[in-house]
Design a protein around this motif. Structure first.
Motif, mmCIF file in Angstrom:
data_model
loop_
_atom_site.group_PDB
_atom_site.id
_atom_site.type_symbol
_atom_site.label_atom_id
_atom_site.label_comp_id
_atom_site.label_asym_id
_atom_site.label_seq_id
_atom_site.Cartn_x
_atom_site.Cartn_y
_atom_site.Cartn_z
ATOM 1 N N ARG A 234 0.825 -1.204 0.000
ATOM 2 C CA ARG A 234 0.000 0.000 0.000
ATOM 3 C C ARG A 234 0.867 1.264 0.000
ATOM 4 O O ARG A 234 0.474 2.287 -0.563
ATOM 5 N N ASP A 237 1.294 2.210 -3.325
ATOM 6 C CA ASP A 237 0.009 2.452 -3.982
ATOM 7 C C ASP A 237 -0.416 1.350 -4.947
ATOM 8 O O ASP A 237 -1.017 1.620 -6.003
ATOM 9 N N PHE A 277 -6.424 -0.993 -0.379
ATOM 10 C CA PHE A 277 -6.421 -1.639 -1.692
ATOM 11 C C PHE A 277 -7.768 -1.380 -2.346
ATOM 12 O O PHE A 277 -8.820 -1.494 -1.704
#
Length: 313
Positions: A234, A237, A277
């Motif tokens: 995460r 990204d 997500f």
């Protein structure tokens, strides 16, 4: 997870790993076409349990198939993967990009995943071959969604860049497992930081690029280690994550440490989406080339296109 996890002879220990035999009209059409054109799919090579659902279109009507490029011989030897290996595989077929694109364009599929073995013997790791296939496919069928599930190209970010600007819609590369288990599970030429670098570059180098990765469960990872890996993904990204059960392809490969219960996969889906997500496909039978968010991807790509042209969404 990698394309060749196969079936585990001990999977009968977990009843939830059973799946109905594939069938259906569109499934039959795609299978006949593949046989006639002598094309290889990960779906068949890995005996994927989701083949019927993917080729027929599942509940959303979006039909998906996964094609292997660059031959069937890998230059690496990951311990979860049963594909044959060689330091010097046969050279790629220069006509494969065009032939593959021509065949796919004639099918009724809406979403195609292009993947390959690792080709460390090639100067660009095969990225140019991938790119030519995407370009040919988009020329013949502009509305098809194309995902490329790639190797790490030895960490060569120039190779990644080549593929990013070929016209693909989703860049996928699998981190496979948590940081501690990397050297046990993957070939020494792969690596946790190298995979993160590739995924980071894909996201940062082209605005709006959708990125995706996959993790196998049941290899001995702890919950905290999995949470740390998800946090690392995460932090760069990554949009889409798939989580599935590792199945031992042969007695010579890594053994399964745990058959993770379906309820735990549900937990990981909810946890992954709670930390950002955009889509998580999580289940015992989920594979990296599974129908992970095709409807989400089509909607996201359409929204980006409308945004760039000023069309109301």
């Amino acid at each position: 997870m990698g394309p060749y996890t196969g079936r585990d002879p001990d999977a009968k220990k977990a009843e939830w790993l059973r799946q109905k035999a594939p069938q259906g009209h569109k499934y039959g059409e795609v299978k006949e076409s593949l046989s006639r054109l002598n094309l290889k799919t990960v779906c068949e090579e890995a005996q994927c349990p989701n083949i019927g659902e993917c080729w027929n279109g599942g509940g959303d009507g979006i039909s998906t198939a996964t094609i292997m490029l660059l031959g069937d011989t890998c230059t690496r030897g990951c311990r979860f993967c049963a594909v044959k290996t060689s330091r010097t595989p046969p050279p790629p077929d220069p006509m494969e990009p065009l032939h593959t694109a021509t065949a796919i364009a004639s099918w009724g599929v809406d979403y195609i995943v292009l993947t390959s073995v690792d080709r460390d013997d090639l100067a660009d790791g095969g990225s140019g071959h991938f790119a030519r296939t995407v370009q040919a496919l988009k020329t013949l069928k502009p509305d098809i969604m194309v995902e490329c599930l790639t190797s790490d190209f030895r960490g060569d970010l120039t190779a990644v860049h080549t593929l990013l600007y070929s016209g693909l819609d989703v860049f996928a590369h699998n981190i496979e497992t948590v940081k501690r288990l990397q050297r046990i599970v993957r070939d020494p030429r792969a690596g946790y930081e190298q995979s993160l670098s590739v995924l980071r570059h894909a996201k940062q180098s082209k605005k709006g690029m959708i990125t995706k990765t996959s993790i196998m469960l049941g290899l001995g990872e702890t919950d905290n280690e999995l949470k740390e890996t998800m946090a690392d993904l995460r932090a760069i990204d990554v949009d889409i994550l798939t989580l599935g059960q590792y199945l031992q392809p042969t007695p010579l490969h890594l053994t399964v440490k745990e058959y993770v219960a379906p309820e735990k996969f549900v937990f990981w889906k909810e946890y992954g989406e709670s930390i950002g997500f955009r889509y998580v496909a999580s289940g015992p039978l989920v594979r990296s080339s599974y129908r992970a968010g095709e409807l989400f991807v089509k909607t996201m790509v359409r929204e980006m296109a409308n945004s760039s042209t000023g069309v109301p969404q």
